[in-house]
Design an enzyme around this catalytic site. Structure first.
Site, PDB file in Angstrom:
ATOM      1  N   THR A   1      27.618  49.521  34.185  1.00 61.41           N
ATOM      2  CA  THR A   1      27.358  48.590  35.286  1.00 61.41           C
ATOM      3  C   THR A   1      27.263  49.378  36.589  1.00 61.41           C
ATOM      4  O   THR A   1      28.033  50.312  36.820  1.00 61.41           O
ATOM      5  CB  THR A   1      28.470  47.530  35.384  1.00 61.41           C
ATOM      6  OG1 THR A   1      29.739  48.180  35.501  1.00 61.41           O
ATOM      7  CG2 THR A   1      28.483  46.661  34.141  1.00 61.41           C
TER       8      THR A   1
ATOM      9  N   ASP B   1      39.871  34.567  38.537  1.00 63.17           N
ATOM     10  CA  ASP B   1      39.584  35.728  37.678  1.00 63.17           C
ATOM     11  C   ASP B   1      39.356  37.002  38.490  1.00 63.17           C
ATOM     12  O   ASP B   1      38.497  37.826  38.162  1.00 63.17           O
ATOM     13  CB  ASP B   1      38.376  35.447  36.780  1.00 63.17           C
ATOM     14  CG  ASP B   1      38.616  34.296  35.819  1.00 63.17           C
ATOM     15  OD1 ASP B   1      39.748  33.792  35.775  1.00 63.17           O
ATOM     16  OD2 ASP B   1      37.681  33.902  35.108  1.00 63.17           O
TER      17      ASP B   1
ATOM     18  N   ASP C   1      39.033  42.602  33.657  1.00 59.50           N
ATOM     19  CA  ASP C   1      38.667  41.213  33.367  1.00 59.50           C
ATOM     20  C   ASP C   1      37.370  40.790  34.055  1.00 59.50           C
ATOM     21  O   ASP C   1      36.702  39.857  33.607  1.00 59.50           O
ATOM     22  CB  ASP C   1      39.799  40.281  33.802  1.00 59.50           C
ATOM     23  CG  ASP C   1      41.069  40.515  33.003  1.00 59.50           C
ATOM     24  OD1 ASP C   1      41.002  40.492  31.762  1.00 59.50           O
ATOM     25  OD2 ASP C   1      42.129  40.727  33.620  1.00 59.50           O
ATOM     26  N   GLY C   2      37.005  41.475  35.143  1.00 56.46           N
ATOM     27  CA  GLY C   2      35.827  41.061  35.903  1.00 56.46           C
ATOM     28  C   GLY C   2      34.543  41.093  35.100  1.00 56.46           C
ATOM     29  O   GLY C   2      33.720  40.174  35.182  1.00 56.46           O
TER      30      GLY C   2
ATOM     31  N   ARG D   1      44.330  49.452  49.246  1.00 63.96           N
ATOM     32  CA  ARG D   1      43.884  49.963  47.948  1.00 63.96           C
ATOM     33  C   ARG D   1      44.199  51.452  47.789  1.00 63.96           C
ATOM     34  O   ARG D   1      44.380  51.933  46.672  1.00 63.96           O
ATOM     35  CB  ARG D   1      42.375  49.704  47.782  1.00 63.96           C
ATOM     36  CG  ARG D   1      41.798  50.203  46.464  1.00 63.96           C
ATOM     37  CD  ARG D   1      40.423  49.629  46.177  1.00 63.96           C
ATOM     38  NE  ARG D   1      40.514  48.265  45.714  1.00 63.96           N
ATOM     39  CZ  ARG D   1      40.722  47.918  44.451  1.00 63.96           C
ATOM     40  NH1 ARG D   1      40.894  48.851  43.539  1.00 63.96           N
ATOM     41  NH2 ARG D   1      40.783  46.651  44.091  1.00 63.96           N
TER      42      ARG D   1
ATOM     43  N   ASN E   1      32.232  49.802  32.694  1.00 58.88           N
ATOM     44  CA  ASN E   1      32.351  49.734  34.152  1.00 58.88           C
ATOM     45  C   ASN E   1      32.976  51.031  34.649  1.00 58.88           C
ATOM     46  O   ASN E   1      34.176  51.255  34.464  1.00 58.88           O
ATOM     47  CB  ASN E   1      33.215  48.540  34.563  1.00 58.88           C
ATOM     48  CG  ASN E   1      33.368  48.414  36.067  1.00 58.88           C
ATOM     49  OD1 ASN E   1      32.858  49.247  36.826  1.00 58.88           O
ATOM     50  ND2 ASN E   1      34.067  47.390  36.516  1.00 58.88           N
TER      51      ASN E   1
ATOM     52  N   ASP F   1      46.817  39.020  45.911  1.00 56.95           N
ATOM     53  CA  ASP F   1      45.750  39.637  45.120  1.00 56.95           C
ATOM     54  C   ASP F   1      44.615  40.147  46.003  1.00 56.95           C
ATOM     55  O   ASP F   1      44.145  41.281  45.845  1.00 56.95           O
ATOM     56  CB  ASP F   1      45.232  38.616  44.105  1.00 56.95           C
ATOM     57  CG  ASP F   1      44.275  39.232  43.098  1.00 56.95           C
ATOM     58  OD1 ASP F   1      44.307  40.466  42.912  1.00 56.95           O
ATOM     59  OD2 ASP F   1      43.484  38.484  42.492  1.00 56.95           O
TER      60      ASP F   1
ATOM     61  N   ARG G   1      50.133  48.924  45.749  1.00 57.67           N
ATOM     62  CA  ARG G   1      49.756  48.047  46.861  1.00 57.67           C
ATOM     63  C   ARG G   1      50.185  46.603  46.595  1.00 57.67           C
ATOM     64  O   ARG G   1      50.510  45.861  47.539  1.00 57.67           O
ATOM     65  CB  ARG G   1      48.246  48.098  47.090  1.00 57.67           C
ATOM     66  CG  ARG G   1      47.410  47.292  46.121  1.00 57.67           C
ATOM     67  CD  ARG G   1      45.930  47.390  46.421  1.00 57.67           C
ATOM     68  NE  ARG G   1      45.162  46.348  45.766  1.00 57.67           N
ATOM     69  CZ  ARG G   1      44.660  46.445  44.555  1.00 57.67           C
ATOM     70  NH1 ARG G   1      44.843  47.547  43.846  1.00 57.67           N
ATOM     71  NH2 ARG G   1      43.968  45.439  44.032  1.00 57.67           N
TER      72      ARG G   1
END
Length: 490
Positions: free
Chosen positions: A158, A451, A185-186, A283, A126, A276, A289
């Site tokens: 990706t 997640d 984790d995504g 960001r 990623n 979250d 943040r």
């Protein structure tokens, strides 16, 4: 016992650094030799040897050693330890005859092959996660290890959200021994969902998955490495993949009507989800943040109405009040083809009506469910969570002063927050969330986060105009013990 463990598979005199000395491959997988000073050195094949090559009369053993072990393996060492604390080294020796070289090659090959290591990987990178360094990290900290171990791989970057899920859904798994993600984790979650939505899901989900940390949170790989006291670095994660040790992982099925989402890390509603997701507007601040917005949310603490119901694990039956299971299917907000939802894994077969349910009414500050101990590299959300015990750890906060809340949040890195009198901490095997609106602002509802992805946005929330997989309404969670498989350090 020790003498039996050190029985030699092969022991011959070879040339090391211009000196002829005995070299032994023991039955318990140690390469041992002596230096001029009589100092014994060794490499543990299973733990440290990646592979070997032959160059003319010499055999070059490619290894990776921890900084703490380097001196006992090879004596004083120098150079940079790539990826954090792990150094790739070459141990070169020269057998005295062609027959001896052939014997060493054959025995090393047979021993390494007996370890059951993966030989062909499908690797996702990623390039957008975390510090957007996934591509660079793979080239510098992963690829060299794979090449030394003679592991073949196919590489896929990706390009957009759910890309990994789409690829996995149609990937010919017979061509690979494992799927790897160099990401946060995504991408792991996408891989699991892609495998479970295949027609051959029952076979596909047995495919081992490896994770190299390259995201913002990295909660799963942190949990894996920390379980054996290793730091969360790309090199340690890559070595875990190469060694090929595996462990089972529970998978949670989150269901609303016919819509399903398979979770392996966590689900949050209330304070944690708000921090979250809503902190995304900052960001540009980087990881700071989270702390910045967490302080804002504590100062202006929200309480949410609603109700939770759960089936407690043995030993936790004292929490909540008795209730019965109520099946109230809710259609999801986003229209989905029914046939796509009926394909693949449908969730565990369990008669929920026959289970002993308990219930707790709000208002709530936070509801947090965790499958593994770490939610991020700096957040030990659920210190008692296990990878495959069949339960989710529930961390609940109902009423808490702002000062006590700040104290709790300062303890999250060590897991000490669960000892707070304001925190209820228990294990559950099934769970129902009935989310409500803010107690003091009924026009504002909440966010349900699983997640790292938004499952549902209630009215008045950050970016509430965006479509989500589910609606802000009742959802149900059931556990399937040990359904997925991960590479693990030991």
């Amino acid at each position: 016992m020790r003498q039996q463990q050190e029985e030699a598979i092969l022991s011959e005199r070879v040339i090391i650094n211009g000196v002829t000395t005995p070299l032994t491959l023991t039955a318990d997988g140690r390469l041992t030799w002596s230096e001029v000073e009589g100092i014994q050195r060794h490499l543990i094949v299973e733990k440290e040897v990646l592979g070997f090559t032959t160059e003319g009369p010499r055999v070059k053993v490619k290894a990776a050693v921890d900084r703490s072990d380097a001196a006992c393996c090879l004596g004083p060492t120098s150079g940079r330890f790539g990826g954090g604390l792990v150094r790739r080294i070459d141990f070169v020796f020269e057998p005295l005859t062609v027959e001896s070289k052939r014997a060493w090659s054959q025995n090393l090959t047979e021993y390494i092959d007996s370890l059951g290591r993966p030989k062909k990987l499908f690797v996702f990178v990623n390039p957008f996660g975390g510090k957007k360094s996934g591509r660079k990290l793979f080239l510098e900290d992963v690829k060299p290890f794979l090449e030394d171990a003679d592991i073949q791989y196919s590489l896929q970057e990706t390009k957009y959200q759910l890309h990994a899920k789409e690829v996995v859904n149609s990937l010919d798994l017979d061509n690979y021994d494992a799927i790897i993600c160099v990401s946060g984790d995504g991408t792991l979650v996408e891989i699991v969902n892609g495998l479970l939505q295949r027609d051959d899901w029952s076979t596909a989900i047995k495919m081992p998955i490896g994770i190299v940390p390259a995201g913002t949170g990295n909660g799963m790989v942190k949990s894996l490495l920390d379980s054996v006291g290793l730091p969360c670095t790309p090199s340690h994660a890559t070595m875990a993949i190469i060694r090929g040790h595996k462990r089972s992982l529970d998978v949670a099925t989150i269901k609303q009507g016919e819509t399903k989402f398979f979770s392996v890390l966590m689900l949050a509603w209330g304070l944690i989800a708000d921090i979250d997701i809503e902190s995304e507007k900052y960001r540009w601040m980087g990881k700071a943040r989270i702390e910045f917005y967490a302080l804002q949310r504590v100062i202006r603490l929200r309480y949410y109405t609603g109700r939770i119901s759960f089936v407690p694990a043995p030993g936790f039956e004292q929490y909540g009040e008795p209730t019965s299971y109520r099946d109230t299917p809710i259609p999801s907000r986003q229209e989905q083809a029914i046939d796509s939802q009926l394909r693949g894994y449908q969730g565990p077969h369990v008669n929920l009506e026959k289970l002993e349910w308990r219930t707790i009414n709000g208002p709530f500050v936070s509801i947090w469910l965790h499958n593994v101990p770490w939610g991020a590299e700096n957040t030990m959300a659920a210190p008692d969570a296990k990878f495959s015990d069949g339960y989710l750890d529930l961390i609940m906060m109902k009423d808490c002063s702002k000062l006590a809340m700040l104290s709790c949040m300062s303890e999250m890195e060590s897991g000490g927050h669960v000892k707070s009198p304001h925190v209820t901490y228990l294990k559950v095997k099934a769970f129902i969330l009935e989310p409500g609106a803010c107690l003091h602002d009924p026009a504002r509802e909440g966010i349900i986060d699983s997640d790292g992805e938004v499952l549902a946005r209630g009215k008045g929330t950050y970016k509430c105009e965006l479509k989500t997989l589910m609606s802000y309404d009742t959802l149900q969670i059931t556990m399937d013990q040990g359904l997925a498989t991960l590479f693990t350090p030991v």
